[in-house]
Scaffold this active site. Structure first.
Site: not given
Ligand code: ADP
Length: 315
Positions: A32, A173, A230, A266
């Site tokens: 983040t 994740y 992707r 990110d």
């Protein structure tokens, strides 16, 4: 979304101390924070203010971290300093074949205590009082918390969303932090509140398997804008507008010599959001996402020199 008037976005998550390289060098990083930093750089001449909310200690490392964010234009008044705690730490080791290995010391990081105050923390107050227009969290922001803290985060984001605040979510994740069952449970609670879902297809597959597509699930849970990243393949942009589903693919930019894909997703998110907050349509936003991510992966490390991305910064 537009920045014709002052607009504020707050990111909640964890930034860690990174030890890497030879000789070992100290840096700061976290998903983040990477997105906040790139968004801050891209929007430095606009009315968008980027805030970072996290827990840090009273130590010098924590102070240095905050100073470095401020130098990047990130606002830090939602940071809580937690007594007797330190930021998390990770070390990157490269083996003889060039493969990188990550070792983490983050189980007792200050950020874990961010939602353990008796009263509301600064982030909860900001969202409750509509001091900001948008909030950004990732799967990692949720994963690092205990269940009580996750409930508090969910509660305040629910309130914020009901008051018209925009919620942005990246599904990053990390299987080391929680099980797929836990991730499914919490993603299913947060996704109905999400306005823009930035989904890495590989991570989604790890969490959910392939019994339902990302698009089907996000739409079923109520997201109106979904970007499915992707890697070098085109990303898919899906928007639900008054019951009509619009889908398009936006090609990634070929990179012949990929140096390091760290922070690809990110930085893509930062490019996408910079354009969306500037009022651009989703397709154009995905193009800026690709342009920044394709630049970032040509450098080593998560954060590239600002001089390497000047061509993407709007004046
Ligand atoms: P994450 O970093 O979250 O795993 P992806 O691997 O999907 O996400 O990458 C995010 C974005 O980075 C892609 O949408 C694309 O813009 C860029 N990217 C990643 N890998 C490549 C590559 N090999 N070539 C060109 N662009 C890439």
């Amino acid at each position: 979304m537009s920045t014709s008037t002052q607009c504020n976005i707050v990111f909640f998550g964890e930034c860690m101390v990174e030890i890497s390289g030879s000789p070992l060098t100290k840096k700061f990083g976290g998903d983040t924070l990477n997105t906040a930093l790139y968004l801050s750089r891209l929007t430095q001449h606009t009315d968008l203010s980027v805030h970072y909310a996290t827990g840090l200690g009273h130590d010098e490392l924590s102070q240095n971290m905050m100073n470095s964010w401020q130098l990047e234009g990130i606002q830090t008044h939602f940071v809580e300093r937690i007594a007797n705690k330190l930021p998390g730490l990770y070390m990157v080791e490269t083996d003889g074949t060039g493969e990188r290995h990550f070792h983490y010391w983050r189980n007792d990081a200050a950020v874990k205590y961010y939602f353990q105050f008796d009263g509301l923390n600064k982030f909860e107050i900001a969202l409750t009082d509509n001091q900001v227009d948008a909030v950004y969290i990732s799967g990692i922001s949720i994963a690092i918390l205990n269940d009580d803290s996750r409930e508090r985060l969910l509660k305040v984001i629910n309130l914020f969303s009901n008051q018209g605040g925009k919620v942005i979510f990246d599904n990053n994740y990390r299987p080391q932090l929680w099980t797929t069952e836990q991730a499914q449970h919490w993603y299913a609670k947060f996704l109905p509140l999400v306005d823009i879902a930035l989904i890495t297809e590989d991570d989604d597959l790890l969490v959910w398997g392939n019994f339902e597509s990302v698009q089907q699930r996000c739409l079923r849970l109520g997201c109106q804008e979904i970007v499915i990243k992707r890697g070098c393949e085109p990303c898919k942009v899906v928007q639900a507008k008054e019951g009509i589903i619009e889908e398009s693919y936006v090609s990634a930019i070929p990179v012949p010599n990929v140096v390091d894909t760290c922070a690809a997703g990110d930085s893509f998110a930062a490019g996408y959001l910079a354009a969306r907050f500037n009022g651009e349509i989703a397709r154009e936003a995905a193009e800026l996402g690709h342009r920044l991510a394709s630049t970032v992966i040509q450098y080593s490390g998560a954060i590239i020199p600002v001089s390497a991305m000047n061509h993407l910064i709007k004046n």
